[in-house]
Design an enzyme around this catalytic site. Structure first.
Site, PDB file in Angstrom:
ATOM      1  N   PHE A   1      -4.916  23.012 -16.584  1.00  0.00           N
ATOM      2  CA  PHE A   1      -3.469  23.200 -16.730  1.00  0.00           C
ATOM      3  C   PHE A   1      -2.814  21.832 -16.814  1.00  0.00           C
ATOM      4  CE2 PHE A   1       0.887  23.576 -15.268  1.00  0.00           C
ATOM      5  CZ  PHE A   1       1.345  24.649 -16.011  1.00  0.00           C
TER       6      PHE A   1
ATOM      7  N   LYS B   1       4.688  15.881  -9.460  1.00  0.00           N
ATOM      8  CA  LYS B   1       4.762  16.670  -8.227  1.00  0.00           C
ATOM      9  C   LYS B   1       5.035  15.817  -6.970  1.00  0.00           C
ATOM     10  CE  LYS B   1       2.906  20.969  -9.811  1.00  0.00           C
ATOM     11  NZ  LYS B   1       1.946  21.144 -10.889  1.00  0.00           N
TER      12      LYS B   1
ATOM     13  N   ASP C   1      -5.657  13.908 -14.993  1.00  0.00           N
ATOM     14  CA  ASP C   1      -4.395  14.572 -14.654  1.00  0.00           C
ATOM     15  C   ASP C   1      -4.372  14.752 -13.143  1.00  0.00           C
ATOM     16  OD1 ASP C   1      -2.291  16.239 -14.100  1.00  0.00           O
ATOM     17  OD2 ASP C   1      -2.665  17.623 -15.763  1.00  0.00           O
TER      18      ASP C   1
HETATM   19  C1  PLP Z   1       2.108  21.179 -12.378  1.00  0.00           C
HETATM   20  C2  PLP Z   1       1.113  20.508 -13.224  1.00  0.00           C
HETATM   21  C3  PLP Z   1       1.460  19.975 -14.484  1.00  0.00           C
HETATM   22  C4  PLP Z   1       2.829  20.147 -15.084  1.00  0.00           C
HETATM   23  O1  PLP Z   1       3.817  19.500 -14.328  1.00  0.00           O
HETATM   24  P1  PLP Z   1       5.351  19.932 -14.499  1.00  0.00           P
HETATM   25  O2  PLP Z   1       6.068  18.994 -13.565  1.00  0.00           O
HETATM   26  O3  PLP Z   1       5.461  21.366 -14.138  1.00  0.00           O
HETATM   27  O4  PLP Z   1       5.737  19.666 -15.896  1.00  0.00           O
HETATM   28  C5  PLP Z   1       0.492  19.290 -15.198  1.00  0.00           C
HETATM   29  N1  PLP Z   1      -0.745  19.143 -14.711  1.00  0.00           N
HETATM   30  C6  PLP Z   1      -1.114  19.640 -13.514  1.00  0.00           C
HETATM   31  C7  PLP Z   1      -2.501  19.421 -13.015  1.00  0.00           C
HETATM   32  C8  PLP Z   1      -0.205  20.353 -12.735  1.00  0.00           C
HETATM   33  O5  PLP Z   1      -0.581  20.861 -11.559  1.00  0.00           O
END
Ligand code: PLP
Length: 393
Positions: A129, A243, A214
């Protein structure tokens, strides 16, 4: 008739008016122990006094100034991030998705500038994701996220999880980068073993490919290291952060080595709000608190405590739970029931957990959660599991 708020979320029948540390409070005074922390966002708890002070101070002084000008708060946060990590340079965004967009652009620009514009493919993995933008859903490739939104941005190669042969076969002339979460969050707290992260680094080095981590969910102390990849002793070329870094203020970043970022010269990327004084002042305070080795040691201690108690829960509810997984305070309860049912029964016990894929309920508490709150949380999940059992027998 359509709701006035676009109905893209399945919302729980809960609404909070106040937050304090690991607790969320409804208008009628009902208090919930929050093990979701805004999905790993409120890393230092709700209304953390240190963050509130910094935010109020900055709000009294200067909210927004364009990136046409130098922004001292942004400079200070970049210096801190570079100081604490593999990176030589940072770009600030408002979200994880935007960080991913830049990571993709940066990887392509790198090869274009090296005279290899055919190197455009980015390898990603099933269950990943990276956000909800057109680029990010193309990166994910999952039917659930992409259906109806085509044509998708080309250039992503989607591989099955943990298939080393498929990975070696997929690497070729066109490969620009490999993008991966050290622990999949939405994918269900699926950890890439340390030796596999090392293997990915080696594969990238052997083939001259960029490695993108990520760490939007795993970063900023969540796993007990400042960034999760530190556990494996390898570093990426490009990293997405968001986050937890804002502690609840919308803030994201891309961190990169000088080499990986070499194509991103003036005029190649930008953001109106990214790196604004409010976000960066808060982000710097978050980093100052979390990067302290004593703070991280305590995250590890509490992570081990929570994990040990959850192992006990799994043993006493073998029909509900299968296993505990994850690292630090990024833990998942692999369920034998639908994880959404456990989460809902948790609401009845005033405890908040977060469902994920692969039949997992996620626990991502504030890193400041206390030992007593950990005990209380496990007692409440225990009660939720008992309620589920009595329904099914
Ligand atoms: C939440 C998340 C995203 C997206 O971040 P947003 O602030 O919602 O745009 C991307 N990668 C990972 C691993 C995430 O947990």
């Amino acid at each position: 008739m359509i709701t006035t708020v676009l109905p893209t979320y399945n919302r729980a029948p809960l609404s909070f008016v106040k937050g304090e540390g690991s607790w969320l409070v409804e208008a009628d005074g009902r208090r919930f122990l929050d093990l979701g922390a805004g999905i790993a966002v409120n890393a230092l708890g709700h209304a953390n006094p240190d963050l509130v002070a910094v935010l109020k101070d900055q709000a009294d002084t200067l909210w927004h100034v364009s990136n046409l000008y130098k922004i001292p708060q942004q400079q200070a946060l970049a210096d801190k991030l570079v100081d604490e990590t593999f990176a030589d340079t940072c770009f600030f965004t408002n979200s994880g998705t935007e960080a991913g967009e830049l990571a993709i652009k940066m990887a392509r620009k790198y090869w274009s500038d090296k005279g290899q514009p055919d190197k455009i493919e980015i390898i990603t993995f099933e269950g990943c994701f990276h956000g909800r933008s057109t680029g990010a859903i193309a990166a994910s490739g999952s039917e659930k996220m992409t259906k109806g939104f085509g044509p998708l941005m080309p250039g992503f190669v989607h591989l099955p999880w943990g298939d080393h042969d498929a990975l070696r076969a997929a690497v070729g002339e066109k490969t620009a980068a490999i993008m991966i979460e050290p622990i999949q969050g939405e994918g269900g707290i699926r950890t890439v073993p340390d030796q596999c992260l090392k293997g990915l680094r080696d594969l990238c080095d052997e083939n001259g490919i960029l490695l993108i981590f990520d760490e939007v969910q795993t970063g900023v102390g969540r796993t007990g290291k400042l960034f999760a990849h530190e556990w494996a002793g390898v570093s990426p070329d490009i990293m997405m952060v968001a986050k937890g870094i804002g502690g609840g203020f919308p803030l994201g970043a891309v961190l990169a080595t000088e080499d990986a970022a070499s194509g991103m010269v003036a005029g190649t990327h930008g953001s109106t709000y990214g790196g604004n004084p409010l976000g960066c002042a808060v982000g710097l305070k978050v980093m100052q608190i979390v990067a302290d080795p004593a703070f991280l040691a305590d995250v590890n201690r509490k992570g081990a405590l929570l994990r040990q108690k959850l192992e006990g829960l799994v043993a006493s509810h073998p029909d509900v739970f299968e296993a505990v997984r994850g690292t630090g305070l990024m833990l998942g309860l692999k369920c034998k029931v639908a994880p959404g049912d456990l989460v809902t029964r948790g609401y009845d016990q005033n405890v908040l957990t977060v469902p994920a894929a692969d039949n997992v309920a996620r626990l991502l508490p504030a890193l400041t959660i206390t030992d007593d709150e950990i005990s209380e949380a496990v007692a409440r999940i225990d009660a939720a599991a008992s309620a589920l059992e009595s329904e099914t027998t």
